[in-house]
Design an enzyme around this catalytic site. Sequence first.
Site, short mmCIF file in Angstrom:
data_model
loop_
_atom_site.label_atom_id
_atom_site.label_comp_id
_atom_site.label_asym_id
_atom_site.label_seq_id
_atom_site.Cartn_x
_atom_site.Cartn_y
_atom_site.Cartn_z
N CYS A 114 1.00 -1.58 -0.43
CA CYS A 114 0.20 -0.16 0.09
C CYS A 114 1.15 1.39 -0.01
O CYS A 114 0.65 2.11 -0.58
CB CYS A 114 -0.99 -0.29 0.73
N HIS A 250 -3.81 7.46 2.72
CA HIS A 250 -3.91 6.44 1.70
C HIS A 250 -5.57 6.05 2.37
O HIS A 250 -5.93 6.11 3.14
CB HIS A 250 -2.53 5.06 2.27
N ASN A 280 -9.91 0.01 -0.39
CA ASN A 280 -8.59 -0.34 -0.61
C ASN A 280 -7.92 -0.31 -1.30
O ASN A 280 -7.86 -1.90 -2.27
CB ASN A 280 -8.34 -0.67 0.74
O1 UT7 Z 1 -4.20 -0.80 3.94
C1 UT7 Z 1 -3.40 -1.59 4.49
C2 UT7 Z 1 -3.64 -1.56 6.10
N1 UT7 Z 1 -4.49 -2.04 6.76
C3 UT7 Z 1 -5.44 -1.37 7.26
O2 UT7 Z 1 -5.15 -0.31 7.66
C4 UT7 Z 1 -6.51 -2.05 7.67
C5 UT7 Z 1 -6.59 -1.99 8.99
N2 UT7 Z 1 -7.76 -2.81 10.22
C6 UT7 Z 1 -8.51 -1.79 9.70
O3 UT7 Z 1 -8.88 -1.12 8.83
C7 UT7 Z 1 -9.83 -2.87 10.63
O4 UT7 Z 1 -9.47 -3.58 12.04
C8 UT7 Z 1 -10.66 -3.36 9.84
C9 UT7 Z 1 -11.56 -3.34 9.57
C10 UT7 Z 1 -10.35 -4.34 9.02
C11 UT7 Z 1 -11.47 -4.22 11.03
O5 UT7 Z 1 -12.57 -3.99 11.83
P1 UT7 Z 1 -12.74 -4.14 13.69
O6 UT7 Z 1 -13.10 -3.00 14.44
O7 UT7 Z 1 -11.25 -4.27 13.83
O8 UT7 Z 1 -13.23 -5.09 13.67
P2 UT7 Z 1 -12.79 -6.60 14.20
O9 UT7 Z 1 -11.37 -7.11 13.66
O10 UT7 Z 1 -12.34 -7.06 15.67
O11 UT7 Z 1 -14.21 -7.56 14.35
C12 UT7 Z 1 -15.24 -7.75 15.47
C13 UT7 Z 1 -16.53 -8.55 14.30
C14 UT7 Z 1 -15.64 -9.52 15.08
O12 UT7 Z 1 -16.02 -10.98 15.30
P3 UT7 Z 1 -16.52 -11.08 17.24
O13 UT7 Z 1 -15.37 -11.80 16.82
O14 UT7 Z 1 -15.94 -9.90 17.62
O15 UT7 Z 1 -17.62 -11.95 17.09
C15 UT7 Z 1 -15.38 -10.28 13.34
O16 UT7 Z 1 -15.54 -12.14 13.52
O17 UT7 Z 1 -16.72 -7.98 13.54
C16 UT7 Z 1 -16.76 -10.00 12.54
N3 UT7 Z 1 -16.33 -9.81 10.95
C17 UT7 Z 1 -17.03 -9.12 10.10
N4 UT7 Z 1 -18.53 -9.24 10.60
C18 UT7 Z 1 -19.45 -8.91 9.61
C19 UT7 Z 1 -15.15 -9.27 10.23
N5 UT7 Z 1 -15.33 -8.98 9.35
C20 UT7 Z 1 -16.71 -9.35 9.30
C21 UT7 Z 1 -17.59 -8.12 8.34
N6 UT7 Z 1 -18.81 -8.72 8.51
N7 UT7 Z 1 -17.05 -8.28 7.32
#
Ligand code: UT7
Length: 323
Positions: A114, A250, A280
């Site tokens: 990225c 980004h 992204n």
């Molecule tokens: O360009 C490279 C750099 N990349 C980034 O900067 C990305 C950085 N990370 C992020 O943007 C965020 O961490 C995400 C958008 C990927 C995730 O957001 P989050 O608020 O950190 O959510 P999480 O990973 O803690 O997931 C929360 C819940 C989980 O369920 P439980 O374990 O709490 O029951 C996931 O299983 O959301 C669930 N989940 C989803 N639910 C519905 C994960 N993906 C999805 C989905 N739809 N697509």
Amino acid sequence: MMRHARVMGTGSYLPENIVTNDDLAKRIDTTDDWIFSRSGIRQRHIAARDEFTCDLAEQAARRALAAASRSPKDVDLVIVATTTPDQVFPSTACLLQDRLGIRGGPAFDVQAVCAGFIYALDITYRYIQTGASKCALVVGAETFSRILNWEDRSTCVLFGDGAGAMVLEASDQPGIISSHLHADGAYKELLCVPTGVSTAYDQILNREAFTTMQGKEVFRWAVSALGDAVVEALEANNLTEADIDWLVPHQANIRIIQAIARRVDMSMDKVVVTIERHGNTSAASVPLAFDEAVRDGRIQPGQKIIFEAFGGGFAWGSMLVQL
Ligand code: UT7
């Protein structure tokens, strides 16, 4: 005469096919509401099966050349930032060079995921400053959809395909003012495609070469490293946020972008945001956003802009540019 690397023209291209969050919700266990509230994404463009990274790069490059009023024969350096090259080799930059009829000068790809575009721009800056290039074509282009596991909801909803390009020239007018790049390979496992040509040939044949990410850790790191990088760009030039007209970040997550704007006390009115429509697009994200804001007249000649990007590696950085 001071040799600046001046931005002469920009271009971008998005594949026609749009996939909305609702489209994804029909195929995997997710919702528009989850994706939008956690990331700021509503839709992404996805390349057609017979459309490859070089095809996207070519469209963006032709638009940038037209905007710069330059022809391919003026170009003496071609750099393509991509994580998703058409082939293992030749580089996508060589394929693009051939498409455009550019010959003789150096052409190579840069891999910093990225952060790839700002890495490529940093190299261009130094080529131009030392007199090694007079007119450079720099492209960030990705078909990231090809390295996603479309059954993994934690990653596949976040990315999209696209390309952005810039033509830069040696000039006595300002252009790139400073560049601050960083990397730390200790974090290689938090965001990666764990297979590759050398390590796991069988896995590639079985199509297991997909992106994996520890989202929460990457998020925390991105907010802190990008905030530091933007502060670094300001301090190195004795500027405050009031001196900056635009932040072109980004586009990985709207919450990361908002956190960085807060950290440097910058109004979101001065931040170019495309994530809702593009997702992204990895190395294409900064030049795509920049081109949109130049073409719709938000970014004006003479203005000062900060670019920042963060991705796998980790690799990240910031640049200060005057248009
Ligand atoms: O360009 C490279 C750099 N990349 C980034 O900067 C990305 C950085 N990370 C992020 O943007 C965020 O961490 C995400 C958008 C990927 C995730 O957001 P989050 O608020 O950190 O959510 P999480 O990973 O803690 O997931 C929360 C819940 C989980 O369920 P439980 O374990 O709490 O029951 C996931 O299983 O959301 C669930 N989940 C989803 N639910 C519905 C994960 N993906 C999805 C989905 N739809 N697509």
